[in-house]
Enzyme design. Structure first.
Site, PDB file in Angstrom:
ATOM      1  N   CYS A   1      -3.414  -8.462   5.253  1.00 28.04           N
ATOM      2  CA  CYS A   1      -3.032  -7.119   5.708  1.00 28.04           C
ATOM      3  C   CYS A   1      -3.217  -7.002   7.221  1.00 28.04           C
ATOM      4  O   CYS A   1      -4.286  -7.302   7.746  1.00 28.04           O
ATOM      5  CB  CYS A   1      -3.868  -6.061   4.994  1.00 28.04           C
ATOM      6  SG  CYS A   1      -3.490  -4.372   5.551  1.00 28.04           S
TER       7      CYS A   1
ATOM      8  N   ALA B   1       0.835  -1.198   0.000  1.00 30.91           N
ATOM      9  CA  ALA B   1       0.000   0.000   0.000  1.00 30.91           C
ATOM     10  C   ALA B   1       0.870   1.249   0.000  1.00 30.91           C
ATOM     11  O   ALA B   1       1.806   1.373   0.793  1.00 30.91           O
ATOM     12  CB  ALA B   1      -0.918   0.001   1.223  1.00 30.91           C
TER      13      ALA B   1
END
Length: 303
Positions: free
Chosen positions: A92, A9
């Site tokens: 994540c 990200a």
């Protein structure tokens, strides 16, 4: 060698993927794209779905609602050109992602994870992968999820050898990754702590992995995919190329801000660059950045 740029990200946007593409990885994965945000037509999310210009790029998706995931795949993702696969993130560790019952949170809700994978696979018009972690706390729930993912129809798995609680601390458990690869019948890709091409070769030597994902080891170092050490001149050339791509994609103000973390990464390990890093973080435009880098290069040639 089957080396892939892992999804990160804030880093693996179209600009950096275009840079890495010149170094010929086996494939790349985008930043995470929220299916809930896509469902509600969030403008920033829609921009993230820009078809890739590079080859062999997979689209990384995440979400908590099986119905929304399926709808987004059928109505949006299946119509996107360029992406070779859809990769569901179930690893994540970010608190806001876990709290929303996405990412690593799905290690704790494997019935939901199974339904998401099954629905996405049934709806998708291309391969579907699942990226997850070794476990959540001190467990090995990743093994259970891998087996459930295989049962649900996943085409491949990507395993990061840390638990969710470890975030990015400690060491990736490659013994676990290799053990998991021998337990399932679908291809498995390993992830975690690959910072040199020799480390990648060592992980692939066991012959039980389909490939290796390189994340943090590739940031500021796209040369890792070819195992070369760039000259300072080459490093600066790539930095400026990356900067130009970011300015074209984001616009000047946002592009400069997005590039700051990349510029610091490119400078990592270079000699006598503390003041240069500070100057780069304060620079307001392309020409100022270019001049800072050229002055640094000159100082290194003629100290």
């Amino acid at each position: 060698m089957n080396l892939y740029l892992a999804p990160l990200a804030g880093y693996t946007d179209p600009c950096y993927r275009a840079i890495v593409d010149d170094f010929h990885p086996a494939g790349m994965v985008t930043e995470m794209v929220s299916m809930r945000a896509l469902y509600y037509k969030d403008k920033k999310t829609l921009k993230m779905l820009t078809p890739p210009r590079e080859k062999n790029t997979s689209l990384q998706i995440f979400g908590d609602d099986p119905q929304i995931m399926e709808t987004c795949v059928r109505e949006y993702l299946n119509h996107l050109p360029g992406f070779v696969a859809f990769e569901i993130n179930m690893g994540c560790p970010a608190p806001k992602i876990v709290k929303s019952r996405s990412g690593s949170g799905l290690l704790l809700d494997q019935d939901r994870a199974f339904e998401i994978i099954q629905r996405v696979k049934e709806a998708a018009n291309r391969p579907v992968g699942v990226k997850t972690r070794k476990g959540f706390h001190e467990d090995e729930l990743g093994m259970d999820l891998a087996l459930r993912a295989q049962e649900a129809g996943a085409d491949y798995l990507v395993i990061h050898g840390r638990t969710r609680d470890m975030y990015y601390e400690g060491k990736s458990d490659w013994d676990f990754i290799h053990r998991l690869a021998r337990e399932v019948k679908i291809p498995v890709y390993g992830n975690g702590d690959i910072f040199t091409i020799q480390e990648a070769r060592d992980r692939l030597a066991a012959k039980d992995l389909a490939g290796v994902y390189i994340g943090r080891g590739a940031i500021g170092n796209p040369w890792i995919f070819q195992g070369i050490q760039p000259s300072l001149e080459e490093r600066i050339r790539v930095m400026m190329d990356h900067l130009d791509k970011a300015l074209a994609y984001y616009g000047e103000k946002q592009g400069i801000l997005e590039m700051r973390k990349h510029l610091l990464a490119y400078m990592k390990g270079l000699k006598s660059c503390k003041e240069v890093k500070v100057a780069l973080m304060r620079a307001k435009d392309r020409e100022e950045i270019r001049q800072i880098l050229l002055n640094y290069q000159e100082d290194q040639i003629h100290p």
